[in-house]
Design a protein around this motif. Structure first.
Motif, short mmCIF file in Angstrom:
data_model
loop_
_atom_site.label_atom_id
_atom_site.label_comp_id
_atom_site.label_asym_id
_atom_site.label_seq_id
_atom_site.Cartn_x
_atom_site.Cartn_y
_atom_site.Cartn_z
N GLU A 43 -9.03 3.96 9.45
CA GLU A 43 -8.40 4.64 8.63
C GLU A 43 -7.04 4.49 8.03
O GLU A 43 -6.88 3.77 7.09
CB GLU A 43 -8.51 6.31 8.90
CG GLU A 43 -9.90 6.91 8.58
CD GLU A 43 -9.31 7.83 9.34
OE1 GLU A 43 -8.69 8.88 9.68
OE2 GLU A 43 -11.06 8.71 9.34
N GLN A 44 -6.01 4.00 8.97
CA GLN A 44 -5.20 3.53 7.92
C GLN A 44 -4.81 1.76 8.05
O GLN A 44 -4.46 1.54 7.03
CB GLN A 44 -3.97 3.32 9.60
CG GLN A 44 -3.46 5.11 9.81
CD GLN A 44 -2.69 4.54 10.92
OE1 GLN A 44 -1.73 3.94 11.41
NE2 GLN A 44 -3.10 6.15 12.06
N ILE A 46 -7.12 0.98 6.71
CA ILE A 46 -8.16 0.12 5.37
C ILE A 46 -7.97 1.14 4.52
O ILE A 46 -7.18 -0.09 3.38
CB ILE A 46 -9.41 1.66 5.71
CG1 ILE A 46 -10.42 1.35 6.93
CG2 ILE A 46 -9.58 1.90 3.99
CD1 ILE A 46 -11.71 2.65 6.47
N GLU A 47 -6.23 1.80 4.52
CA GLU A 47 -5.34 2.11 3.57
C GLU A 47 -4.48 0.82 3.63
O GLU A 47 -4.52 0.50 2.03
CB GLU A 47 -4.62 3.14 4.40
CG GLU A 47 -3.75 3.79 2.68
CD GLU A 47 -3.08 4.99 3.36
OE1 GLU A 47 -1.95 5.12 2.80
OE2 GLU A 47 -3.85 5.33 4.08
N ALA A 48 -4.37 0.37 4.83
CA ALA A 48 -2.84 -0.44 3.92
C ALA A 48 -4.18 -1.96 4.09
O ALA A 48 -3.18 -2.97 2.74
CB ALA A 48 -2.85 -1.14 5.65
N ALA A 50 -6.40 -2.16 1.67
CA ALA A 50 -6.58 -2.51 0.38
C ALA A 50 -5.43 -2.40 -0.89
O ALA A 50 -5.20 -2.46 -2.04
CB ALA A 50 -6.96 0.10 0.05
N GLU A 51 -4.14 -2.01 -0.02
CA GLU A 51 -2.69 -2.11 -0.14
C GLU A 51 -2.46 -3.21 -0.06
O GLU A 51 -1.14 -4.45 -0.53
CB GLU A 51 -1.83 -1.47 -0.26
CG GLU A 51 -1.87 0.14 -0.24
CD GLU A 51 -1.40 1.08 0.66
OE1 GLU A 51 -0.33 0.86 1.22
OE2 GLU A 51 -1.29 2.07 0.15
N TRP A 72 -11.49 -3.72 0.39
CA TRP A 72 -11.01 -2.30 1.03
C TRP A 72 -11.09 -1.06 0.73
O TRP A 72 -11.20 0.06 1.10
CB TRP A 72 -10.29 -2.89 1.50
CG TRP A 72 -10.09 -4.23 3.06
CD1 TRP A 72 -10.10 -5.51 2.51
CD2 TRP A 72 -10.71 -3.40 4.17
NE1 TRP A 72 -9.96 -6.10 3.33
CE2 TRP A 72 -10.75 -5.23 4.50
CE3 TRP A 72 -10.74 -3.22 5.34
CZ2 TRP A 72 -10.78 -5.64 5.65
CZ3 TRP A 72 -11.27 -3.45 6.48
CH2 TRP A 72 -11.10 -4.51 6.88
N GLU A 73 -11.60 -0.61 -0.42
CA GLU A 73 -11.02 0.27 -1.20
C GLU A 73 -12.30 0.94 -1.67
O GLU A 73 -13.24 0.98 -1.55
CB GLU A 73 -10.67 -0.19 -2.67
CG GLU A 73 -9.73 -0.42 -3.31
CD GLU A 73 -9.06 -1.10 -4.30
OE1 GLU A 73 -9.99 -0.24 -5.26
OE2 GLU A 73 -8.48 -1.83 -4.78
N SER A 76 -14.41 3.97 4.47
CA SER A 76 -14.56 5.07 5.27
C SER A 76 -15.03 4.62 6.58
O SER A 76 -15.72 3.92 6.50
CB SER A 76 -14.82 6.14 5.13
OG SER A 76 -16.15 6.21 5.20
#
Length: 144
Positions: A43-44, A46-48, A50-51, A72-73, A76
């Motif tokens: 989860e971390q 994916i968030e990173a 996407a940024e 990646w946006e 899940s």
């Protein structure tokens, strides 16, 4: 207090503890502590990713194909499992210990869309680090 009442009370107490502990507690219950850590790390990641900032998750000698942040946006983390070299022969030489599949959000499902469908981790001193990404292509039409 009767036996049935104690059983119901115990069940409600257990359910309350699980509910209060959130998803991480439920993930630990279902997947075990290592599996829950894999989900949390993913989860971390994916968030990173996407940024555009996923390099901190990559093992030192690894060079996984991360592609564009937009890929990646909305993804899940799904089901973690111990790495199975007989299934993922192309990644066996990278010595991953864990793999986890990712799901694409419904609004991005369209024929030809490529997305990171599975990620592979190696155990490191400070947690898990990424060694590879398996990219998938959506085929056919989504169900109505």
């Amino acid at each position: 207090m009767g036996r049935t009442t104690r059983t119901v009370s115990a069940a409600l107490g257990t359910a309350s503890v699980i509910a209060l502990s959130g998803c991480a507690g439920m993930d630990s219950l279902i997947w075990g502590q290592d599996g829950a850590a894999t989900i949390s790390t993913t989860e971390q990641l994916i968030e990173a990713a996407a940024e555009g900032d996923a390099k901190g998750f990559v093992c030192n000698e690894a060079d996984p194909e991360l592609r564009d942040p937009a890929d990646w946006e909305g993804l899940s983390a799904e089901e973690p499992e111990r790495f199975a070299s007989e299934y993922w022969e192309q990644f066996a030489a990278l010595d991953p210990q864990w793999s986890i599949n990712l799901s694409l959000p419904e609004d991005r499902v369209a024929p030809g869309v490529e997305y990171p469908g599975d990620v592979f981790y190696r155990d490191a001193d400070d947690g898990l680090c990424l060694v590879a990404v398996a990219w998938w292509t959506v085929e056919g039409q989504p169900p109505p």
